[in-house]
Design a protein around this motif. Structure first.
Motif, PDB file in Angstrom:
ATOM      1  N   ALA A   1     -41.776  -4.992 -15.449  1.00 59.17           N
ATOM      2  CA  ALA A   1     -42.008  -4.251 -16.690  1.00 59.17           C
ATOM      3  C   ALA A   1     -40.696  -3.945 -17.398  1.00 59.17           C
ATOM      4  CB  ALA A   1     -42.777  -2.965 -16.400  1.00 59.17           C
ATOM      5  N   LEU A   2     -39.622  -3.720 -16.648  1.00 57.78           N
ATOM      6  CA  LEU A   2     -38.321  -3.494 -17.256  1.00 57.78           C
ATOM      7  C   LEU A   2     -37.850  -4.748 -17.982  1.00 57.78           C
ATOM      8  CD1 LEU A   2     -35.706  -1.971 -17.795  1.00 57.78           C
ATOM      9  CD2 LEU A   2     -34.926  -2.610 -15.501  1.00 57.78           C
ATOM     10  N   PHE A   3     -38.067  -5.904 -17.389  1.00 58.52           N
ATOM     11  CA  PHE A   3     -37.703  -7.160 -18.058  1.00 58.52           C
ATOM     12  C   PHE A   3     -38.417  -7.253 -19.406  1.00 58.52           C
ATOM     13  CE2 PHE A   3     -38.064 -11.635 -19.089  1.00 58.52           C
ATOM     14  CZ  PHE A   3     -36.819 -12.154 -18.745  1.00 58.52           C
ATOM     15  N   ASP A   4     -39.703  -6.899 -19.434  1.00 58.63           N
ATOM     16  CA  ASP A   4     -40.455  -6.937 -20.693  1.00 58.63           C
ATOM     17  C   ASP A   4     -39.896  -5.937 -21.703  1.00 58.63           C
ATOM     18  OD1 ASP A   4     -42.172  -8.933 -19.802  1.00 58.63           O
ATOM     19  OD2 ASP A   4     -43.624  -7.514 -18.991  1.00 58.63           O
ATOM     20  N   ASP A   5     -39.522  -4.734 -21.241  1.00 59.73           N
ATOM     21  CA  ASP A   5     -38.947  -3.745 -22.157  1.00 59.73           C
ATOM     22  C   ASP A   5     -37.573  -4.176 -22.650  1.00 59.73           C
ATOM     23  OD1 ASP A   5     -41.043  -1.943 -22.315  1.00 59.73           O
ATOM     24  OD2 ASP A   5     -40.406  -0.829 -20.544  1.00 59.73           O
ATOM     25  N   TYR A   6     -36.804  -4.827 -21.776  1.00 54.31           N
ATOM     26  CA  TYR A   6     -35.503  -5.353 -22.200  1.00 54.31           C
ATOM     27  C   TYR A   6     -35.689  -6.407 -23.285  1.00 54.31           C
ATOM     28  CZ  TYR A   6     -31.145  -7.976 -22.024  1.00 54.31           C
ATOM     29  OH  TYR A   6     -29.987  -8.628 -22.377  1.00 54.31           O
ATOM     30  N   LEU A   7     -36.601  -7.329 -23.062  1.00 56.00           N
ATOM     31  CA  LEU A   7     -36.883  -8.354 -24.071  1.00 56.00           C
ATOM     32  C   LEU A   7     -37.361  -7.711 -25.367  1.00 56.00           C
ATOM     33  CD1 LEU A   7     -37.221 -11.294 -24.940  1.00 56.00           C
ATOM     34  CD2 LEU A   7     -39.436 -11.320 -23.767  1.00 56.00           C
ATOM     35  N   GLY A   8     -38.200  -6.682 -25.260  1.00 56.81           N
ATOM     36  CA  GLY A   8     -38.665  -5.973 -26.448  1.00 56.81           C
ATOM     37  C   GLY A   8     -37.537  -5.297 -27.194  1.00 56.81           C
TER      38      GLY A   8
ATOM     39  N   ARG B   1     -33.823 -17.554  -2.967  1.00 61.51           N
ATOM     40  CA  ARG B   1     -33.948 -18.766  -3.772  1.00 61.51           C
ATOM     41  C   ARG B   1     -34.883 -18.510  -4.938  1.00 61.51           C
ATOM     42  NH1 ARG B   1     -32.221 -23.511  -1.482  1.00 61.51           N
ATOM     43  NH2 ARG B   1     -31.637 -23.414   0.737  1.00 61.51           N
ATOM     44  N   ALA B   2     -34.616 -19.165  -6.045  1.00 61.79           N
ATOM     45  CA  ALA B   2     -35.505 -19.112  -7.199  1.00 61.79           C
ATOM     46  C   ALA B   2     -35.354 -20.416  -7.966  1.00 61.79           C
ATOM     47  CB  ALA B   2     -35.185 -17.925  -8.097  1.00 61.79           C
ATOM     48  N   ALA B   3     -36.442 -20.860  -8.563  1.00 63.06           N
ATOM     49  CA  ALA B   3     -36.438 -22.102  -9.333  1.00 63.06           C
ATOM     50  C   ALA B   3     -36.919 -21.825 -10.743  1.00 63.06           C
ATOM     51  CB  ALA B   3     -37.327 -23.150  -8.662  1.00 63.06           C
ATOM     52  N   LEU B   4     -36.043 -22.072 -11.707  1.00 61.33           N
ATOM     53  CA  LEU B   4     -36.357 -21.945 -13.129  1.00 61.33           C
ATOM     54  C   LEU B   4     -37.029 -20.604 -13.429  1.00 61.33           C
ATOM     55  CD1 LEU B   4     -37.461 -25.586 -13.995  1.00 61.33           C
ATOM     56  CD2 LEU B   4     -35.220 -24.505 -14.281  1.00 61.33           C
ATOM     57  N   GLU B   5     -36.338 -19.548 -13.040  1.00 62.66           N
ATOM     58  CA  GLU B   5     -36.791 -18.171 -13.257  1.00 62.66           C
ATOM     59  C   GLU B   5     -36.342 -17.695 -14.637  1.00 62.66           C
ATOM     60  OE1 GLU B   5     -37.802 -14.003 -12.325  1.00 62.66           O
ATOM     61  OE2 GLU B   5     -38.519 -15.989 -11.710  1.00 62.66           O
ATOM     62  N   PRO B   6     -37.207 -17.008 -15.409  1.00 61.90           N
ATOM     63  CA  PRO B   6     -36.776 -16.445 -16.694  1.00 61.90           C
ATOM     64  C   PRO B   6     -35.682 -15.398 -16.495  1.00 61.90           C
ATOM     65  CG  PRO B   6     -39.169 -16.510 -16.554  1.00 61.90           C
ATOM     66  CD  PRO B   6     -38.662 -16.817 -15.180  1.00 61.90           C
ATOM     67  N   VAL B   7     -34.559 -15.551 -17.206  1.00 61.93           N
ATOM     68  CA  VAL B   7     -33.429 -14.639 -17.074  1.00 61.93           C
ATOM     69  C   VAL B   7     -32.742 -14.426 -18.422  1.00 61.93           C
ATOM     70  CG1 VAL B   7     -32.962 -15.367 -14.686  1.00 61.93           C
ATOM     71  CG2 VAL B   7     -31.700 -16.429 -16.566  1.00 61.93           C
ATOM     72  N   PHE B   8     -31.968 -13.345 -18.484  1.00 66.65           N
ATOM     73  CA  PHE B   8     -31.006 -13.102 -19.555  1.00 66.65           C
ATOM     74  C   PHE B   8     -29.659 -12.786 -18.917  1.00 66.65           C
ATOM     75  CE2 PHE B   8     -34.785 -12.420 -22.089  1.00 66.65           C
ATOM     76  CZ  PHE B   8     -34.410 -12.859 -23.355  1.00 66.65           C
ATOM     77  N   VAL B   9     -28.577 -13.189 -19.578  1.00 57.96           N
ATOM     78  CA  VAL B   9     -27.233 -12.854 -19.128  1.00 57.96           C
ATOM     79  C   VAL B   9     -26.894 -11.448 -19.607  1.00 57.96           C
ATOM     80  CG1 VAL B   9     -24.775 -13.407 -19.325  1.00 57.96           C
ATOM     81  CG2 VAL B   9     -26.464 -15.250 -19.131  1.00 57.96           C
TER      82      VAL B   9
ATOM     83  N   LEU C   1     -27.252 -11.341 -14.084  1.00 54.80           N
ATOM     84  CA  LEU C   1     -28.480 -11.784 -14.743  1.00 54.80           C
ATOM     85  C   LEU C   1     -29.577 -10.751 -14.548  1.00 54.80           C
ATOM     86  CD1 LEU C   1     -28.564 -15.484 -13.447  1.00 54.80           C
ATOM     87  CD2 LEU C   1     -27.628 -14.679 -15.619  1.00 54.80           C
ATOM     88  N   LEU C   2     -30.422 -10.606 -15.565  1.00 61.13           N
ATOM     89  CA  LEU C   2     -31.664  -9.843 -15.414  1.00 61.13           C
ATOM     90  C   LEU C   2     -32.795 -10.846 -15.369  1.00 61.13           C
ATOM     91  CD1 LEU C   2     -33.033  -7.050 -15.268  1.00 61.13           C
ATOM     92  CD2 LEU C   2     -33.383  -7.220 -17.749  1.00 61.13           C
ATOM     93  N   SER C   3     -33.494 -10.877 -14.248  1.00 59.85           N
ATOM     94  CA  SER C   3     -34.579 -11.843 -14.080  1.00 59.85           C
ATOM     95  C   SER C   3     -35.928 -11.130 -14.116  1.00 59.85           C
ATOM     96  CB  SER C   3     -34.427 -12.591 -12.747  1.00 59.85           C
ATOM     97  OG  SER C   3     -34.703 -11.725 -11.663  1.00 59.85           O
ATOM     98  N   ARG C   4     -36.951 -11.878 -14.467  1.00 61.67           N
ATOM     99  CA  ARG C   4     -38.279 -11.269 -14.578  1.00 61.67           C
ATOM    100  C   ARG C   4     -38.824 -10.835 -13.227  1.00 61.67           C
ATOM    101  NH1 ARG C   4     -42.455 -10.657 -17.822  1.00 61.67           N
ATOM    102  NH2 ARG C   4     -41.594 -11.833 -19.561  1.00 61.67           N
TER     103      ARG C   4
ATOM    104  N   TYR D   1     -35.430   2.297 -25.451  1.00 60.21           N
ATOM    105  CA  TYR D   1     -35.041   1.554 -24.252  1.00 60.21           C
ATOM    106  C   TYR D   1     -34.383   2.469 -23.234  1.00 60.21           C
ATOM    107  CZ  TYR D   1     -33.152  -1.873 -21.078  1.00 60.21           C
ATOM    108  OH  TYR D   1     -32.861  -2.589 -19.943  1.00 60.21           O
ATOM    109  N   GLU D   2     -33.539   3.390 -23.681  1.00 61.69           N
ATOM    110  CA  GLU D   2     -32.891   4.324 -22.749  1.00 61.69           C
ATOM    111  C   GLU D   2     -33.932   5.061 -21.916  1.00 61.69           C
ATOM    112  OE1 GLU D   2     -28.998   5.503 -25.519  1.00 61.69           O
ATOM    113  OE2 GLU D   2     -30.860   6.649 -25.613  1.00 61.69           O
ATOM    114  N   TYR D   3     -34.943   5.609 -22.578  1.00 58.69           N
ATOM    115  CA  TYR D   3     -35.922   6.399 -21.840  1.00 58.69           C
ATOM    116  C   TYR D   3     -36.773   5.515 -20.928  1.00 58.69           C
ATOM    117  CZ  TYR D   3     -39.224   9.934 -20.508  1.00 58.69           C
ATOM    118  OH  TYR D   3     -39.980  10.795 -19.747  1.00 58.69           O
ATOM    119  N   ARG D   4     -37.159   4.329 -21.425  1.00 55.81           N
ATOM    120  CA  ARG D   4     -37.968   3.451 -20.576  1.00 55.81           C
ATOM    121  C   ARG D   4     -37.179   2.965 -19.364  1.00 55.81           C
ATOM    122  NH1 ARG D   4     -41.563  -0.219 -24.823  1.00 55.81           N
ATOM    123  NH2 ARG D   4     -42.835   1.511 -25.581  1.00 55.81           N
ATOM    124  N   LEU D   5     -35.893   2.694 -19.548  1.00 56.93           N
ATOM    125  CA  LEU D   5     -35.066   2.301 -18.420  1.00 56.93           C
ATOM    126  C   LEU D   5     -35.027   3.411 -17.375  1.00 56.93           C
ATOM    127  CD1 LEU D   5     -33.007   0.452 -17.002  1.00 56.93           C
ATOM    128  CD2 LEU D   5     -31.243   1.384 -18.523  1.00 56.93           C
ATOM    129  N   LEU D   6     -34.773   4.644 -17.813  1.00 57.44           N
ATOM    130  CA  LEU D   6     -34.769   5.769 -16.876  1.00 57.44           C
ATOM    131  C   LEU D   6     -36.131   5.937 -16.205  1.00 57.44           C
ATOM    132  CD1 LEU D   6     -32.743   8.393 -18.956  1.00 57.44           C
ATOM    133  CD2 LEU D   6     -31.976   7.197 -16.900  1.00 57.44           C
TER     134      LEU D   6
END
Length: 238
Positions: A111-118, A4-12, A27-30, A135-140
């Protein structure tokens, strides 16, 4: 276990039809990592949630459920969309597809969520290959797949900017031929220091990142790469 989650920051990251009237969204959630969720009735008439569930728009979402797919509840806008269009939109789709293909569901990486947003913010401000390489390198790196950039794999010495290396995907840069892509030490150090402002470094890093990503993407091609190939050539791209 119920998730369960309530009003979680996400991107599609991705959406696709499900059944006659619903959607499945990735979804990618924080705080919960990537998750799949069913949006029931989203394709019936003019669904407000379907209109909100678009890529590159910050959202707040609630969900609940058992197993691999949750059921999406409330969805709210969490700010203005990042306004990716044209070349930036194609690059954003590439970032989204990489994230879906390389991450596992329910594996939190704040931290990945923050890099994705960046990455999205960087594409909105100045779309270019530097944003993608970063982003490629940070994701890896977040997933534990990125070998070192600053230390020679065969000697343990520091990478020298004036030297050329062969980069072994499983070990790192080597001074002797190892079958991997050849790259200048200055480009490796630039990526490690997040200083990707030299076009020569970007050109050198592109085949390296392709090699590193290929180790984990498998044989199925990236759909976003096909979109890049079909676009009018502008000198930038994945």
């Amino acid at each position: 276990m119920t998730d369960r989650a309530a009003l979680e920051p996400v991107f599609v990251l991705h959406r696709r039809p499900w059944g006659n009237t619903s959607l499945i969204v990735e979804l990618l959630s924080r705080h919960h990592g990537r998750l799949g969720a069913v949006v029931r009735g989203a394709r019936r008439g003019r669904s407000p949630r379907a209109g909100l569930l678009q890529p590159f728009h910050p959202l707040l979402a609630s969900w609940s459920g058992r197993g691999d797919l949750a059921t999406l509840g409330t969805v709210e806008a969490a700010g203005r969309g990042l306004g990716l269009a044209g070349e930036a939109s194609l690059m954003g789709l590439y970032v989204n597809e990489l994230t879906v293909r390389l991450t596992h569901r329910h594996d939190p990486h704040e931290a990945l969520f923050d890099d994705y947003l960046g990455a999205l913010a960087g594409l909105a401000e100045s779309p270019g290959e530097a944003v993608l390489r970063r982003y490629e390198y940070r994701l890896l790196a977040h997933l534990g797949y990125a070998p070192p950039l600053t230390v020679e794999a065969d000697t343990g010495a520091e990478v020298r900017p004036e030297a050329d290396y062969w980069y072994h995907p499983g070990q790192g840069p080597k001074r002797v031929a190892s079958g991997g892509p050849r790259i200048n030490g200055a480009a490796l150090l630039a990526l490690a220091a997040d200083g990707l402002d030299d076009p020569d470094h970007l050109r050198a890093l592109k085949p390296l990142m392709r090699t590193l990503l290929a180790e984990h993407l498998g044989e199925r091609p990236l759909a976003s790469r096909e979109l890049f190939r079909r676009r009018p050539q502008t000198g930038e791209g994945e």
